[in-house]
Design an enzyme around this catalytic site. Sequence first.
Site, PDB file in Angstrom:
ATOM      1  N   HIS A 268      -6.745  -4.509  12.947  1.00 39.56           N
ATOM      2  CA  HIS A 268      -6.665  -5.014  11.555  1.00 39.56           C
ATOM      3  C   HIS A 268      -8.316  -5.180  11.135  1.00 39.56           C
ATOM      4  O   HIS A 268      -8.420  -6.212  10.325  1.00 39.56           O
ATOM      5  CB  HIS A 268      -5.841  -6.017  11.136  1.00 39.56           C
ATOM      6  CG  HIS A 268      -4.491  -5.661  11.311  1.00 39.56           C
ATOM      7  ND1 HIS A 268      -3.622  -5.325  12.463  1.00 39.56           N
ATOM      8  CD2 HIS A 268      -3.507  -5.550   9.971  1.00 39.56           C
ATOM      9  CE1 HIS A 268      -2.301  -4.965  11.896  1.00 39.56           C
ATOM     10  NE2 HIS A 268      -2.245  -4.990  10.686  1.00 39.56           N
TER      11      HIS A 268
ATOM     12  N   ASP B 206      -8.388   0.087   9.046  1.00 34.76           N
ATOM     13  CA  ASP B 206      -7.825   0.776  10.259  1.00 34.76           C
ATOM     14  C   ASP B 206      -6.846   1.731   9.895  1.00 34.76           C
ATOM     15  O   ASP B 206      -6.617   2.769  10.675  1.00 34.76           O
ATOM     16  CB  ASP B 206      -7.180  -0.427  11.114  1.00 34.76           C
ATOM     17  CG  ASP B 206      -8.028  -1.629  11.272  1.00 34.76           C
ATOM     18  OD1 ASP B 206      -8.437  -1.663  12.294  1.00 34.76           O
ATOM     19  OD2 ASP B 206      -8.207  -2.192  10.162  1.00 34.76           O
ATOM     20  N   PHE B 207      -6.015   1.950   8.855  1.00 36.04           N
ATOM     21  CA  PHE B 207      -4.957   2.879   8.666  1.00 36.04           C
ATOM     22  C   PHE B 207      -5.561   3.917   7.840  1.00 36.04           C
ATOM     23  O   PHE B 207      -4.701   4.685   7.360  1.00 36.04           O
ATOM     24  CB  PHE B 207      -3.927   2.074   7.951  1.00 36.04           C
ATOM     25  CG  PHE B 207      -3.271   0.831   8.643  1.00 36.04           C
ATOM     26  CD1 PHE B 207      -3.341   0.505   9.858  1.00 36.04           C
ATOM     27  CD2 PHE B 207      -3.042  -0.302   7.721  1.00 36.04           C
ATOM     28  CE1 PHE B 207      -2.992  -0.505  10.503  1.00 36.04           C
ATOM     29  CE2 PHE B 207      -2.590  -1.427   8.439  1.00 36.04           C
ATOM     30  CZ  PHE B 207      -2.874  -1.700   9.979  1.00 36.04           C
TER      31      PHE B 207
ATOM     32  N   GLU C 135       0.536   0.267  -0.793  1.00 40.24           N
ATOM     33  CA  GLU C 135       1.546  -0.400  -0.127  1.00 40.24           C
ATOM     34  C   GLU C 135       1.619  -1.801  -0.828  1.00 40.24           C
ATOM     35  O   GLU C 135       0.560  -2.624  -0.662  1.00 40.24           O
ATOM     36  CB  GLU C 135       1.556  -0.304   1.194  1.00 40.24           C
ATOM     37  CG  GLU C 135       1.702   1.027   1.708  1.00 40.24           C
ATOM     38  CD  GLU C 135       1.480   1.129   3.311  1.00 40.24           C
ATOM     39  OE1 GLU C 135       0.891   0.131   4.055  1.00 40.24           O
ATOM     40  OE2 GLU C 135       1.516   2.460   3.677  1.00 40.24           O
TER      41      GLU C 135
ATOM     42  N   PHE D 215      -5.479  -1.807   5.076  1.00 43.16           N
ATOM     43  CA  PHE D 215      -6.436  -2.006   6.125  1.00 43.16           C
ATOM     44  C   PHE D 215      -7.244  -0.829   6.345  1.00 43.16           C
ATOM     45  O   PHE D 215      -6.661   0.084   6.501  1.00 43.16           O
ATOM     46  CB  PHE D 215      -6.073  -2.563   7.447  1.00 43.16           C
ATOM     47  CG  PHE D 215      -5.380  -4.078   7.154  1.00 43.16           C
ATOM     48  CD1 PHE D 215      -6.232  -5.398   7.370  1.00 43.16           C
ATOM     49  CD2 PHE D 215      -3.953  -4.308   6.731  1.00 43.16           C
ATOM     50  CE1 PHE D 215      -5.666  -6.512   7.239  1.00 43.16           C
ATOM     51  CE2 PHE D 215      -3.730  -5.742   6.559  1.00 43.16           C
ATOM     52  CZ  PHE D 215      -4.340  -6.921   6.776  1.00 43.16           C
TER      53      PHE D 215
ATOM     54  N   GLU E  58       0.940   6.091   4.702  1.00 43.20           N
ATOM     55  CA  GLU E  58      -0.483   6.259   4.503  1.00 43.20           C
ATOM     56  C   GLU E  58      -1.000   7.647   4.061  1.00 43.20           C
ATOM     57  O   GLU E  58      -1.610   7.738   3.144  1.00 43.20           O
ATOM     58  CB  GLU E  58      -1.499   5.765   5.346  1.00 43.20           C
ATOM     59  CG  GLU E  58      -1.597   4.161   5.527  1.00 43.20           C
ATOM     60  CD  GLU E  58      -0.283   3.478   5.970  1.00 43.20           C
ATOM     61  OE1 GLU E  58       0.617   4.099   6.603  1.00 43.20           O
ATOM     62  OE2 GLU E  58      -0.344   2.309   5.957  1.00 43.20           O
TER      63      GLU E  58
END
Lengths: 328, 321
Positions: free
Chosen positions: A129, A85-86, A29, A83, A60
Amino acid sequence: MREITFLEAIREAMTQEMERDSRVFLIGEDIGEYGGAFQVSYGMLEKFGHERILDTPITELGLTGAAVGAALIGMRPIAEIMFMDFTTLASEQLVNQAAKLRFMFGGQSSVPMVLRTPAGSGTGAAEHHSQSFENWFVHVPGLKVVMPTTPYDVKGLLISSIRDNNPVVFIEHKLLYKTKGEVPEEMYEIPLGKADIKREGKDLTIIATGIMVQKSLAAAEELIKEGIDIEVLDPRTLRPLDTESIVKSVKKTGKVLIVHEAVKTGGFGGELAGVIAESEAFGYLEAPIIRLAGREVPIPYNRDLEKAAVPQIEDIVEKARELATLKV
Amino acid sequence: MKLSKENAEHYMLQMYQVRAFEEQAEKSYMAGKIHGTMHLSIGQEASAIGSISTLEPTDFIIGHHRGHGLCIAKGADLNLMMAEFYGKENGYCRGRGGSMHIADVAGGNLGANGVVGGGIPMAVGIGIGLKMKAENQVLLAFFGDGAASTGAFHESMILAVLFQVPVVFICENNQYAMSFSANDWTTSKKIAAHGEIYGMAGSCSTDGNDLIEVKAAVGAAVKRAREGGGPSLIVNDTYRWRGHSKSDRNRYRTTEEIEEWKKKDPILKFRAYCVKEKLLTEKEADQIKEKGYSDIEAARVFAEASPDPKVETLEEGVYAP
Ligand SMILES: Cc1ncc(C[n+]2csc(CCOP(=O)(O)OP(=O)(O)O)c2C)c(N)n1
Ligand SMILES: [Mg+2]
């Protein structure tokens, strides 16, 4: 030697590999015109065009799966998840598919891909994040997990990861991006599964991962003033793990402090402690193995709370001093 | 639809409060008083306020990362909001959440979200709960054009229709997801068309800079949801004037494009409407603007004087007792 940043070293590794091998491409992205959320791929679109810099909408699972699929038929994709987190969203394709395809298919194919992702706290980006999920992926046979900590290492480790025939989760701590260091211009590999002694010492071994390597080195410089001589061992690759170097260092110093940013419970420190306890180094231990790691909370927004949630240099100094001076 | 003078004043005030909040947020950040990042909604005020103006106080919203305007529209206490933005103990989330996670549960705001698309699946569950509780409440679920490309969005549309939840899904299409132009993969009409494809009545797109148009479209969908007619999807077409966040260098769009959209300022549009319809005089509008900005200035003073959380409390609040 020329000095460049950690971030530039990543870009250089990707660029050189793309020039060398037409199967390598990027997918992620905002990696094109925007240059990536952290500017890692800035300028690469101009060089390689939309054919090989695949900018995606927010997908994702989709983009990771696309990398897995392309790798399955012999391409060498580098997927960026903006990130860590994703990676929660990407993990189906990574964990259930990429990690297992080779084994499930009885070795008929492999999945030579890299999933790069920025991780960690310290930027005030709060709960969604800032996370450090490395140990989730360490738990999965079939994946390799790399956590580089210097500009020199990141280039060599990324080149090795791209050339590796397996899915590699490549974790970049955000606070390292702007750190500078000597990096050769030519291409070189640092083998996955080889630890590095970042500082030699005799009183205590600190095994640290990610940003904690830099913090531990700073702590060691403080402590040497008090005559405490610390060895800092950086595994660099968490899976496969260089058990031999760890055992050797622990046998030498007899004391171990493990430092990582990820939450302590279920973190990689437990694995390291287990490996040491099961090894011949056990008999050489002069004190309990101690872990210093993230507190049992999500990463909060407030600056002071955020700092308090993960080990800082002062915390490492304190724990290392306590352990080094402990007489059992 | 004819507005009452009282409502016109209220919406005008909220619009100026949002604009002023965002400008203050930016200033505080530049002055180094705030760390982290923030997502400003300058230019999108009509979407937030027009949509939420259709709700009763007992209704709910769930938001997204660009959510300051949504909070204010839902009636947030500006002081508590600003204190949260500053990471203070007396902020809405005790300084734990910050800009990207402001929630005011008692006020019916179930929170912003740092994960794009993260609120959409929960919206379905909130809708299921509201239906079971049978208290005639509805939920507005906000997200951006970028979220419409996620799997979470598509799975949620399917469940929302299956369970006929009282939810209006509102896509604030500000034309970009960071640098990714919505027009590169879809259009407002196409996003809205998903409503129909998945089986939602009355889905449509609006001029999201026109408060009156947004209010009419969302109002009809809220009415339908409240009467048991199920979910809808509405796309408010708008534009973010500022960069995506503090790290944006605006490489993917032109200054001309930004200037073009600034001419469609939702605040000036609504203000002109109010003056034309004799709901407000220019002087009254100026006074409202002044009040909006002074409310935010008061909130800044409150926030800056507020205490930081105590570090000893770090591990509090992870688990419910
Ligand atoms: C799952 C996920 N992927 C990526 C991001 C990083 N990110 C934050 S906001 C954003 C763009 C969102 O675009 P959109 O939904 O259109 O909302 P806008 O920012 O335009 O208001 C991205 C990519 C994220 N927060 N979550
Ligand atoms: Mg958008």
